[in-house]
Write a protein that holds these residues in place. Structure first.
Motif, PDB file in Angstrom:
ATOM      1  N   GLN A   1       0.818  -1.212   0.000  1.00  0.00           N
ATOM      2  CA  GLN A   1       0.000   0.000   0.000  1.00  0.00           C
ATOM      3  C   GLN A   1       0.854   1.265   0.000  1.00  0.00           C
ATOM      4  OE1 GLN A   1      -3.267  -0.083   2.956  1.00  0.00           O
ATOM      5  NE2 GLN A   1      -2.860  -2.267   3.146  1.00  0.00           N
ATOM      6  N   ARG A   2       2.137   1.127   0.254  1.00  0.00           N
ATOM      7  CA  ARG A   2       3.024   2.269   0.426  1.00  0.00           C
ATOM      8  C   ARG A   2       3.940   2.440  -0.781  1.00  0.00           C
ATOM      9  NH1 ARG A   2       0.817   0.492   4.616  1.00  0.00           N
ATOM     10  NH2 ARG A   2       0.555   1.809   6.467  1.00  0.00           N
ATOM     11  N   TRP A   3       4.075   3.703  -1.217  1.00  0.00           N
ATOM     12  CA  TRP A   3       4.975   4.031  -2.334  1.00  0.00           C
ATOM     13  C   TRP A   3       6.356   4.203  -1.731  1.00  0.00           C
ATOM     14  CZ3 TRP A   3       8.049   5.370  -6.082  1.00  0.00           C
ATOM     15  CH2 TRP A   3       7.612   5.375  -7.413  1.00  0.00           C
ATOM     16  N   ARG A   4       7.263   3.244  -1.958  1.00  0.00           N
ATOM     17  CA  ARG A   4       8.469   3.121  -1.147  1.00  0.00           C
ATOM     18  C   ARG A   4       9.737   3.527  -1.900  1.00  0.00           C
ATOM     19  NH1 ARG A   4       5.537  -1.308  -1.608  1.00  0.00           N
ATOM     20  NH2 ARG A   4       7.185  -2.501  -2.645  1.00  0.00           N
ATOM     21  N   LEU A   5      10.394   4.529  -1.362  1.00  0.00           N
ATOM     22  CA  LEU A   5      11.740   4.902  -1.764  1.00  0.00           C
ATOM     23  C   LEU A   5      12.557   5.099  -0.500  1.00  0.00           C
ATOM     24  CD1 LEU A   5      11.210   7.502  -4.648  1.00  0.00           C
ATOM     25  CD2 LEU A   5      12.108   5.183  -4.868  1.00  0.00           C
ATOM     26  N   PRO A   6      13.866   4.819  -0.527  1.00  0.00           N
ATOM     27  CA  PRO A   6      14.670   4.993   0.686  1.00  0.00           C
ATOM     28  C   PRO A   6      14.462   6.372   1.312  1.00  0.00           C
ATOM     29  CG  PRO A   6      15.975   3.936  -1.006  1.00  0.00           C
ATOM     30  CD  PRO A   6      14.685   4.325  -1.661  1.00  0.00           C
ATOM     31  N   GLY A   7      14.180   6.372   2.611  1.00  0.00           N
ATOM     32  CA  GLY A   7      14.019   7.614   3.342  1.00  0.00           C
ATOM     33  C   GLY A   7      12.607   8.139   3.417  1.00  0.00           C
ATOM     34  N   ASN A   8      11.708   7.682   2.530  1.00  0.00           N
ATOM     35  CA  ASN A   8      10.367   8.262   2.594  1.00  0.00           C
ATOM     36  C   ASN A   8       9.488   7.518   3.602  1.00  0.00           C
ATOM     37  OD1 ASN A   8       9.164   6.027   1.309  1.00  0.00           O
ATOM     38  ND2 ASN A   8       8.754   7.089  -0.605  1.00  0.00           N
TER      39      ASN A   8
ATOM     40  N   GLN B   1      14.973  16.006   3.194  1.00  0.00           N
ATOM     41  CA  GLN B   1      16.142  15.303   3.692  1.00  0.00           C
ATOM     42  C   GLN B   1      15.703  14.192   4.636  1.00  0.00           C
ATOM     43  OE1 GLN B   1      18.762  17.076   1.350  1.00  0.00           O
ATOM     44  NE2 GLN B   1      19.328  15.510   2.828  1.00  0.00           N
ATOM     45  N   ALA B   2      16.387  13.054   4.577  1.00  0.00           N
ATOM     46  CA  ALA B   2      15.966  11.914   5.385  1.00  0.00           C
ATOM     47  C   ALA B   2      17.152  10.994   5.642  1.00  0.00           C
ATOM     48  CB  ALA B   2      14.849  11.151   4.674  1.00  0.00           C
ATOM     49  N   GLU B   3      16.912  10.017   6.488  1.00  0.00           N
ATOM     50  CA  GLU B   3      17.873   8.953   6.735  1.00  0.00           C
ATOM     51  C   GLU B   3      17.425   7.700   5.989  1.00  0.00           C
ATOM     52  OE1 GLU B   3      19.682   9.500  11.174  1.00  0.00           O
ATOM     53  OE2 GLU B   3      17.613   8.791  11.055  1.00  0.00           O
ATOM     54  N   GLU B   4      18.381   6.960   5.508  1.00  0.00           N
ATOM     55  CA  GLU B   4      18.078   5.672   4.889  1.00  0.00           C
ATOM     56  C   GLU B   4      18.210   4.576   5.937  1.00  0.00           C
ATOM     57  OE1 GLU B   4      19.975   2.507   1.720  1.00  0.00           O
ATOM     58  OE2 GLU B   4      20.399   4.651   1.432  1.00  0.00           O
ATOM     59  N   LEU B   5      17.201   3.715   6.012  1.00  0.00           N
ATOM     60  CA  LEU B   5      17.178   2.647   7.001  1.00  0.00           C
ATOM     61  C   LEU B   5      17.492   1.295   6.348  1.00  0.00           C
ATOM     62  CD1 LEU B   5      13.904   3.532   8.981  1.00  0.00           C
ATOM     63  CD2 LEU B   5      16.230   4.414   9.316  1.00  0.00           C
TER      64      LEU B   5
END
Length: 573
Positions: free
Chosen positions: A51-58, A254-258
């Motif tokens: 259900q989620r549109w997934r890119l690193p950090g979002n 800006q975000a962190e990649e997990l």
């Protein structure tokens, strides 16, 4: 010559009928994993993640990671930060600042001015918005559409581009690059692979991206067209001017990649490990929410068996969820000591296909073996794309046939269809291979919904995920057990695989020569295959603690293969 031909056919028939007696330990692994693997739990994870549109950090990516973390906690894995020295089920979440902003789509709509129904809507075409597209003003923009069959410099020289939405039948990224610095309102692209069957699925859109510009420049937007939208716009522009109204809401920040890593620490050779990876990014259900869901259920089953002391791996088993290729590559290269202990790597990517709906077949993408050099007979590259490799790329190893045998063991219980394809690359198995670590890909293709917004939960099969999960976990248990008798079974099994392959290749070479093929070339192919298997047999000594009996069995098996090689080659001279 007639007697020689008859002998080849007799040889093929006799080898095809040989099968080793199932090992009791291996049989027990299958029974235990089948019993505990809850495919509906895996399916629930897929349902959440897809259900989620997934890119690193979002937001969607992070929510998926934390969802898996909670499932690991329930299964008994302990955060490394709170773990005690004796805890053998642990996990950690690695966080890394991202150099570039992440991106998250919220909503989008494209309307033809003067028409009531939208041309495209994010609610029904969630891949319509190119990755990195910027928001429009809250009330949207209105602009003239300019259709350009080509975006070459010569084609653009005579056009008035400024302020217009540019539409071309090229990938949206290509259109975006051509319009760089030209102050257009936005771009539209159309590029659909034939295997997605666009005539049958005219509303499908494969996700794509445009360049992310630096903060000193204005970020534009890109719209990816479906076949029906492309056809509608071409029809309208052929009749006269067309104006579009575009409204986009997207976030960039800006975000962190997990990256999430879970470990079952081996009881004796903990520094050596079998590593599974399933990438989280991409917006689809099969690609790759199905890999995420299958892998977390495998980790849960492995934890149950460990806690009950039913299966106690002597080597470690690691499970990794993150960004495709980059997370796996970092796992290998960031710790040289850990990398030395990685004995096997396996990627779970698109493992849940409902084959009746997608058209995909379960595949094991092999490490480079001679079939990647001479692709013939039942060996076929997929429509994803593959090319012949040089002989120097061949990596002799038992992993290909070993994993095929594990999947065929599972298939024998329920009719699951199992096939292989020569090496093509492009997923989480490639970082292992680049680091000289044996690596395989478990996947499905050809999928008519690959990378499209039709890759939704209704295309996923819980049954298919269970087959993959059972086979993969049984394989990991087998190779991490350090069980000498089990390895003896594997040596015999692999010897039979070698003889079967030589029989197949002998028949193919015979046919090739009858059709005018070069005899010396065919003999060379057979020699390479035989050497591949003899070298791979030699590498099986690493599976157990080395003992003289195992080395003797390997040597005996190599001699059988070599004798058969000589016997076959003599028939072609």
């Amino acid at each position: 010559m007639t007697m020689r031909i008859l002998f080849i056919f007799f040889f093929i028939f006799s080898v095809a009928g040989v099968s080793a007696q199932a090992d009791p330990t291996l049989r027990k692994y299958y029974e235990q994993v089948r019993l505990l693997f809850k495919e509906q739990e895996a399916f629930k994870t897929v349902s959440y993640v897809e259900q989620r549109w997934r890119l690193p950090g979002n937001k969607g990516f992070d929510e998926s990671i934390y969802y898996v973390e909670n499932l690991l906690k329930k299964a008994g894995y302990i955060n490394e930060a709170a773990a005690k020295s004796g805890d053998r089920l642990t996990y950690r979440i690695e966080k890394r600042p991202m150099r570039r902003k992440t991106w998250e789509p919220v909503d989008a709509v494209v309307e033809i001015v003067g028409e009531k129904e939208p041309l495209l809507s994010f609610r029904t075409n969630r891949n319509m918005l190119a990755i990195n597209s910027a928001s429009t003003p809250s009330d949207g923009i209105e602009a003239e559409l300019l259709y350009l069959p080509k975006t070459s410099a010569d084609a653009l020289a005579t056009q008035q581009l400024e302020g217009k939405i540019i539409f071309s039948e090229q990938p949206v990224s290509q259109v975006d690059r051509a319009m760089a610095g030209k102050n257009v309102a936005g771009v539209m692209g159309y590029s659909v692979p034939a295997y997605t069957q666009p005539d049958k699925h005219p509303n499908s859109i494969q996700f794509s991206s445009i360049a992310q510009v630096d903060s000193s420049k204005k970020q534009g937007f890109g719209i990816v067209l479906s076949t029906s939208a492309r056809n509608r716009l071409k029809e309208l522009v052929s009749k006269g001017p067309v104006r579009l109204r575009v409204k986009i809401e997207a976030k960039s920040y800006q975000a962190e990649e997990l990256t999430l890593v879970a470990d079952i620490k081996g009881s004796e050779k903990a520094e050596e490990r079998f590593v599974f990876s399933a990438h989280v990014q991409e917006p689809g259900a099969n690609d790759n929410a199905s890999g995420v869901g299958t892998l977390v259920e495998m980790a849960s089953v492995a934890a149950q068996l460990y806690k009950s002391k039913t299966v106690l791996p002597q080597r470690s088993i690691s499970f990794l969820w993150g960004d495709e290729i980059s997370s796996t590559r970092r796992y290998i290269v960031e710790d040289s000591i850990r990398a030395k202990g990685i004995k096997w790597g396996m990627s779970l990517d698109m493992v849940g296909e409902d084959t009746q709906k997608t058209g995909g077949t379960f595949l094991i993408e092999k490490m480079p073996d001679p079939s990647a050099v001479w692709t013939r007979g039942d060996e076929k590259h997929t429509e994803w794309g593959g090319r012949p490799l040089p002989e120097s790329a061949i990596v002799p190893h038992y992993f290909n046939d070993f994993m095929l045998s594990r999947c065929l063991d599972q298939a024998a219980t329920n009719g699951w269809v199992v096939k292989t394809n020569p090496f093509e690359g492009g997923s989480d198995h490639t970082p292992f291979l680049n680091a000289k670590i044996p690596g395989l890909l478990l996947w499905h293709f050809t999928d008519v919904f690959y990378h499209t917004d039709a890759d939704r939960i209704d295309k996923v099969s819980a049954w298919e995920m269970k087959n993959v999960g059972v086979s993969a976990l049984a394989a990991a248990f087998t190779l991490t057990a350090n069980n000498e008798k089990l390895v003896h079974y594997l040596i015999e099994e692999y010897k039979q695989s070698a003889l079967k392959r030589l029989a197949i290749e002998a028949a193919l070479s015979k046919t090739a020569i009858e059709k005018g093929g070069n005899k010396e070339t065919e003999i060379h192919i057979l020699e390479v295959w035989a050497k591949f298997y003899m070298d791979a047999l030699g590498k099986m000594a690493e599976i157990p603690c080395t003992q003289m009996e195992t080395l003797t069995l390997i040597s005996d098996a190599q001699k059988v293969v070599d004798d058969k090689r000589k016997e076959i080659i003599s028939l072609f001279k």
